[in-house]
Write a protein that holds these residues in place. Structure first.
Motif, PDB file in Angstrom:
ATOM      1  N   ASP A 111       0.748  -1.374  -0.255  1.00  0.00           N
ATOM      2  CA  ASP A 111      -0.003   0.065  -0.299  1.00  0.00           C
ATOM      3  C   ASP A 111       0.820   0.995  -0.114  1.00  0.00           C
ATOM      4  O   ASP A 111       0.401   2.454  -0.808  1.00  0.00           O
ATOM      5  N   LEU A 112       1.775   1.154   1.379  1.00  0.00           N
ATOM      6  CA  LEU A 112       2.662   2.522   0.710  1.00  0.00           C
ATOM      7  C   LEU A 112       4.198   2.284  -0.521  1.00  0.00           C
ATOM      8  O   LEU A 112       3.658   3.763  -0.911  1.00  0.00           O
ATOM      9  N   SER A 113       3.544   1.685  -0.573  1.00  0.00           N
ATOM     10  CA  SER A 113       4.525   1.339  -2.308  1.00  0.00           C
ATOM     11  C   SER A 113       3.977   2.385  -3.444  1.00  0.00           C
ATOM     12  O   SER A 113       3.859   3.098  -4.027  1.00  0.00           O
ATOM     13  N   MET A 114       2.581   1.463  -3.227  1.00  0.00           N
ATOM     14  CA  MET A 114       1.594   2.418  -4.416  1.00  0.00           C
ATOM     15  C   MET A 114       1.242   3.475  -4.029  1.00  0.00           C
ATOM     16  O   MET A 114       0.786   4.775  -4.811  1.00  0.00           O
ATOM     17  N   HIS A 137      -2.137  32.188  -6.147  1.00  0.00           N
ATOM     18  CA  HIS A 137      -2.180  32.148  -7.420  1.00  0.00           C
ATOM     19  C   HIS A 137      -2.703  30.545  -7.838  1.00  0.00           C
ATOM     20  O   HIS A 137      -1.993  29.961  -7.443  1.00  0.00           O
ATOM     21  N   GLY A 138      -3.725  31.005  -8.829  1.00  0.00           N
ATOM     22  CA  GLY A 138      -4.245  29.429  -9.447  1.00  0.00           C
ATOM     23  C   GLY A 138      -2.793  29.477 -10.266  1.00  0.00           C
ATOM     24  O   GLY A 138      -1.452  29.856 -10.502  1.00  0.00           O
ATOM     25  N   LEU A 139      -3.367  27.853 -10.980  1.00  0.00           N
ATOM     26  CA  LEU A 139      -1.854  27.116 -11.418  1.00  0.00           C
ATOM     27  C   LEU A 139      -1.978  26.836 -13.105  1.00  0.00           C
ATOM     28  O   LEU A 139      -0.845  27.142 -13.362  1.00  0.00           O
ATOM     29  N   GLY A 140      -3.592  27.964 -13.283  1.00  0.00           N
ATOM     30  CA  GLY A 140      -3.156  27.810 -15.079  1.00  0.00           C
ATOM     31  C   GLY A 140      -3.131  26.413 -15.101  1.00  0.00           C
ATOM     32  O   GLY A 140      -3.367  25.859 -14.749  1.00  0.00           O
ATOM     33  N   MET A 141      -3.603  27.003 -16.705  1.00  0.00           N
ATOM     34  CA  MET A 141      -4.349  25.561 -17.998  1.00  0.00           C
ATOM     35  C   MET A 141      -2.371  24.283 -17.352  1.00  0.00           C
ATOM     36  O   MET A 141      -2.548  23.463 -17.460  1.00  0.00           O
ATOM     37  N   GLY A 142      -1.161  24.749 -17.040  1.00  0.00           N
ATOM     38  CA  GLY A 142      -0.178  23.885 -16.893  1.00  0.00           C
ATOM     39  C   GLY A 142       0.517  24.512 -15.991  1.00  0.00           C
ATOM     40  O   GLY A 142       2.100  23.593 -16.198  1.00  0.00           O
ATOM     41  N   GLY A 143       0.216  25.217 -15.094  1.00  0.00           N
ATOM     42  CA  GLY A 143       0.840  24.889 -14.156  1.00  0.00           C
ATOM     43  C   GLY A 143       1.239  23.965 -12.946  1.00  0.00           C
ATOM     44  O   GLY A 143       0.415  22.991 -12.863  1.00  0.00           O
ATOM     45  N   MET A 144       2.550  23.321 -12.694  1.00  0.00           N
ATOM     46  CA  MET A 144       2.813  21.942 -11.736  1.00  0.00           C
ATOM     47  C   MET A 144       1.947  20.804 -12.581  1.00  0.00           C
ATOM     48  O   MET A 144       1.260  20.171 -11.156  1.00  0.00           O
ATOM     49  N   LEU A 145       2.535  20.003 -13.675  1.00  0.00           N
ATOM     50  CA  LEU A 145       1.151  19.405 -13.471  1.00  0.00           C
ATOM     51  C   LEU A 145       2.443  18.301 -13.352  1.00  0.00           C
ATOM     52  O   LEU A 145       3.377  18.226 -13.792  1.00  0.00           O
ATOM     53  N   GLY A 146       1.432  16.993 -13.424  1.00  0.00           N
ATOM     54  CA  GLY A 146       1.802  15.588 -13.131  1.00  0.00           C
ATOM     55  C   GLY A 146       2.202  15.001 -14.061  1.00  0.00           C
ATOM     56  O   GLY A 146       1.769  15.676 -14.982  1.00  0.00           O
ATOM     57  N   HIS A 147       2.044  13.810 -13.848  1.00  0.00           N
ATOM     58  CA  HIS A 147       1.739  12.468 -15.005  1.00  0.00           C
ATOM     59  C   HIS A 147       0.505  11.119 -14.821  1.00  0.00           C
ATOM     60  O   HIS A 147       0.450  10.694 -13.612  1.00  0.00           O
ATOM     61  N   ARG A 148       0.144  10.731 -15.658  1.00  0.00           N
ATOM     62  CA  ARG A 148      -1.225  10.235 -15.308  1.00  0.00           C
ATOM     63  C   ARG A 148      -0.530   8.975 -15.097  1.00  0.00           C
ATOM     64  O   ARG A 148       0.747   8.419 -15.774  1.00  0.00           O
ATOM     65  N   VAL A 149      -0.711   8.544 -13.613  1.00  0.00           N
ATOM     66  CA  VAL A 149      -0.594   6.511 -13.820  1.00  0.00           C
ATOM     67  C   VAL A 149      -1.169   5.832 -14.662  1.00  0.00           C
ATOM     68  O   VAL A 149      -0.836   5.564 -15.336  1.00  0.00           O
ATOM     69  N   THR A 150      -2.733   6.108 -15.188  1.00  0.00           N
ATOM     70  CA  THR A 150      -3.116   5.193 -15.745  1.00  0.00           C
ATOM     71  C   THR A 150      -2.373   4.874 -17.170  1.00  0.00           C
ATOM     72  O   THR A 150      -1.618   5.960 -17.678  1.00  0.00           O
ATOM     73  N   GLY A 151      -2.194   3.303 -17.344  1.00  0.00           N
ATOM     74  CA  GLY A 151      -1.350   2.694 -18.629  1.00  0.00           C
ATOM     75  C   GLY A 151       0.125   2.923 -18.696  1.00  0.00           C
ATOM     76  O   GLY A 151       0.755   2.093 -19.353  1.00  0.00           O
ATOM     77  N   LYS A 152       0.877   3.492 -17.259  1.00  0.00           N
ATOM     78  CA  LYS A 152       2.174   3.871 -17.796  1.00  0.00           C
ATOM     79  C   LYS A 152       2.988   2.632 -17.550  1.00  0.00           C
ATOM     80  O   LYS A 152       2.263   1.455 -16.524  1.00  0.00           O
ATOM     81  N   ARG A 169      -1.696  -5.137  -7.290  1.00  0.00           N
ATOM     82  CA  ARG A 169      -2.047  -2.855  -6.633  1.00  0.00           C
ATOM     83  C   ARG A 169      -2.455  -2.041  -8.160  1.00  0.00           C
ATOM     84  O   ARG A 169      -3.468  -1.254  -8.603  1.00  0.00           O
ATOM     85  N   ALA A 170      -0.915  -1.870  -8.749  1.00  0.00           N
ATOM     86  CA  ALA A 170      -1.202  -1.332 -10.115  1.00  0.00           C
ATOM     87  C   ALA A 170      -2.096  -1.491 -10.624  1.00  0.00           C
ATOM     88  O   ALA A 170      -1.903  -0.558 -11.886  1.00  0.00           O
ATOM     89  N   ARG A 171      -1.469  -2.855 -10.724  1.00  0.00           N
ATOM     90  CA  ARG A 171      -2.975  -3.359 -12.117  1.00  0.00           C
ATOM     91  C   ARG A 171      -4.495  -3.366 -12.233  1.00  0.00           C
ATOM     92  O   ARG A 171      -5.464  -2.752 -12.928  1.00  0.00           O
ATOM     93  N   GLY A 172      -5.319  -2.270 -11.244  1.00  0.00           N
ATOM     94  CA  GLY A 172      -5.816  -1.861 -10.494  1.00  0.00           C
ATOM     95  C   GLY A 172      -6.123  -0.911 -11.040  1.00  0.00           C
ATOM     96  O   GLY A 172      -6.821   0.487 -11.385  1.00  0.00           O
ATOM     97  N   PHE A 173      -4.660   0.538 -11.588  1.00  0.00           N
ATOM     98  CA  PHE A 173      -4.619   1.533 -11.529  1.00  0.00           C
ATOM     99  C   PHE A 173      -3.952   1.368 -13.192  1.00  0.00           C
ATOM    100  O   PHE A 173      -3.915   2.029 -14.029  1.00  0.00           O
ATOM    101  N   ASP A 174      -4.748   0.144 -14.155  1.00  0.00           N
ATOM    102  CA  ASP A 174      -4.325  -0.118 -15.656  1.00  0.00           C
ATOM    103  C   ASP A 174      -2.907   0.271 -15.942  1.00  0.00           C
ATOM    104  O   ASP A 174      -2.800   0.439 -16.969  1.00  0.00           O
TER     105      ASP A 174
END
Ligand SMILES: O=CC(=O)O
Length: 324
Positions: A111-114, A137-152, A169-174
């Motif tokens: 769980d902690l690894s996930m 201040h709002g982040l705007g459209m492109g501020g502080m973007l992360g990465h989608r986990v799904t499909g990685k 667990r990771a399979r549950g995130f596709d």
């Protein structure tokens, strides 16, 4: 034959349920107010002459420490799955049995690894810092973007119990699962994961890499500048296994240069007080070696450590012995 309850000492106060059990079923000194380091534990062993020493990695027993254990000690019962704080050959050479606490912590560590995988991909450390310091201040459209986990693609190094629980667990995130292990798992255990016999062959295909293998402080670190460089630019690194598996200078360099997008770490070469250059980096989500730190799991670990003492004292097979 003596009918006295088995004598034990512990390096640390256990959880209440286990302390109650010690009072009822064992002969033991009062629990230490603060956890004992090795010299104090050895001193106590000399004074108290226990059958079993219950400890954690706060009180490592290496070569000379093992020699210093009195002859009455027949078991070292560690409240951990990891064994890198113990000199197993020296203990076994002296005829001292060793037990640990596997299985009961698998789910919590996974769980902690996930959590670290999600946190590093989604910039949880930076978001949290921003919110704590005032989000003005709002982040705007492109501020502080992360990465989608799904499909990685998630690369798992070490497909034992914990590695497999992370994969589940990771399979549950596709996520797509790749793994490197000493040997290939059965098709049922693999559940569609792709096996790489060589770590070097897997690394270039990982969006996220997570380690789940034992550490060995005397072995060269698995992750160094060469192995980090094989990961794709912008990938994420997670370690909830052992700090000794990583060259932290190489990790810092990979994070500072932007070669790695981020990291999630639960373990460090130096614990406590990890390298301050790591702590200073914004793109690491860090936890304090807390993989098994839930009420349920720590209670189960303490109880299993005592089950091992009880079994050996009765001449029965221990539930989780560490075989030579
Ligand atoms: O790191 C935790 C353990 O070895 O149990």
């Amino acid at each position: 034959m003596s009918t006295e309850a088995p004598r034990l000492i512990r390096s640390i106060r256990l959880l209440d349920a286990a302390e109650d059990r010690i009072k009822a079923e064992f002969t033991a000194p009062p629990p230490p107010e603060r956890s004992l380091k090795t010299p104090a534990l050895l001193e106590l062993a000399k004074e108290f002459q226990p059958f079993a020493v219950v400890l954690t990695n706060n009180a490592p027993l290496k070569g000379k420490d093992v020699e210093a254990l009195p002859d009455c000690v027949k078991l070292v019962s560690t409240v951990s799955v990891g064994l890198d704080h113990l000199d197993l050959p020296a203990l076994h050479e002296r005829g001292i049995a060793v037990s640990n606490t596997p299985n009961v912590l698998t789910d919590c560590n996974a769980d902690l690894s996930m959590m670290l995988i999600l946190a590093a991909c989604r910039r949880a450390a930076e978001y949290y810092t921003l919110m704590k310091n005032g989000w003005h201040h709002g982040l705007g459209m492109g501020g502080m973007l992360g990465h989608r986990v799904t499909g990685k693609r998630l690369g798992i190094v070490g497909m034992g119990r914990i590695g497999q629980a992370v994969a589940k667990r990771a399979r549950g995130f596709d996520m797509t699962i790749l793994y490197h292990n000493r040997s290939r798992l059965s098709a049922a255990e693999e559940a569609g994961a792709t096996y790489f016999e060589k770590l070097e062959d897997m690394l270039p295909h990982c969006d996220v890499l997570t380690l789940h293998m034992p550490g060995s402080p005397s072995a060269p670190p698995l992750m160094n500048s060469q192995t980090f460089s094989l990961l794709p630019k912008g990938s994420v690194f997670v370690n909830a296994a052992r700090g000794s598996l990583v060259d932290e200078d190489a990790l810092i360099e990979a994070l500072e240069s932007g070669h790695l997008f981020g990291a999630g770490l639960d373990v460090y070469r130096q614990e406590p007080n990890p390298n301050p250059r790591l702590t200073a980096l914004p793109n690491i989500f860090m936890t304090p070696h807390a993989g098994s730190a839930t009420i349920e799991t720590r209670t189960a670990m303490c109880m299993l450590a005592l089950d091992n003492v009880e079994a050996l004292a009765k001449g029965l097979p221990m539930p989780s012995p560490v075989t030579p």
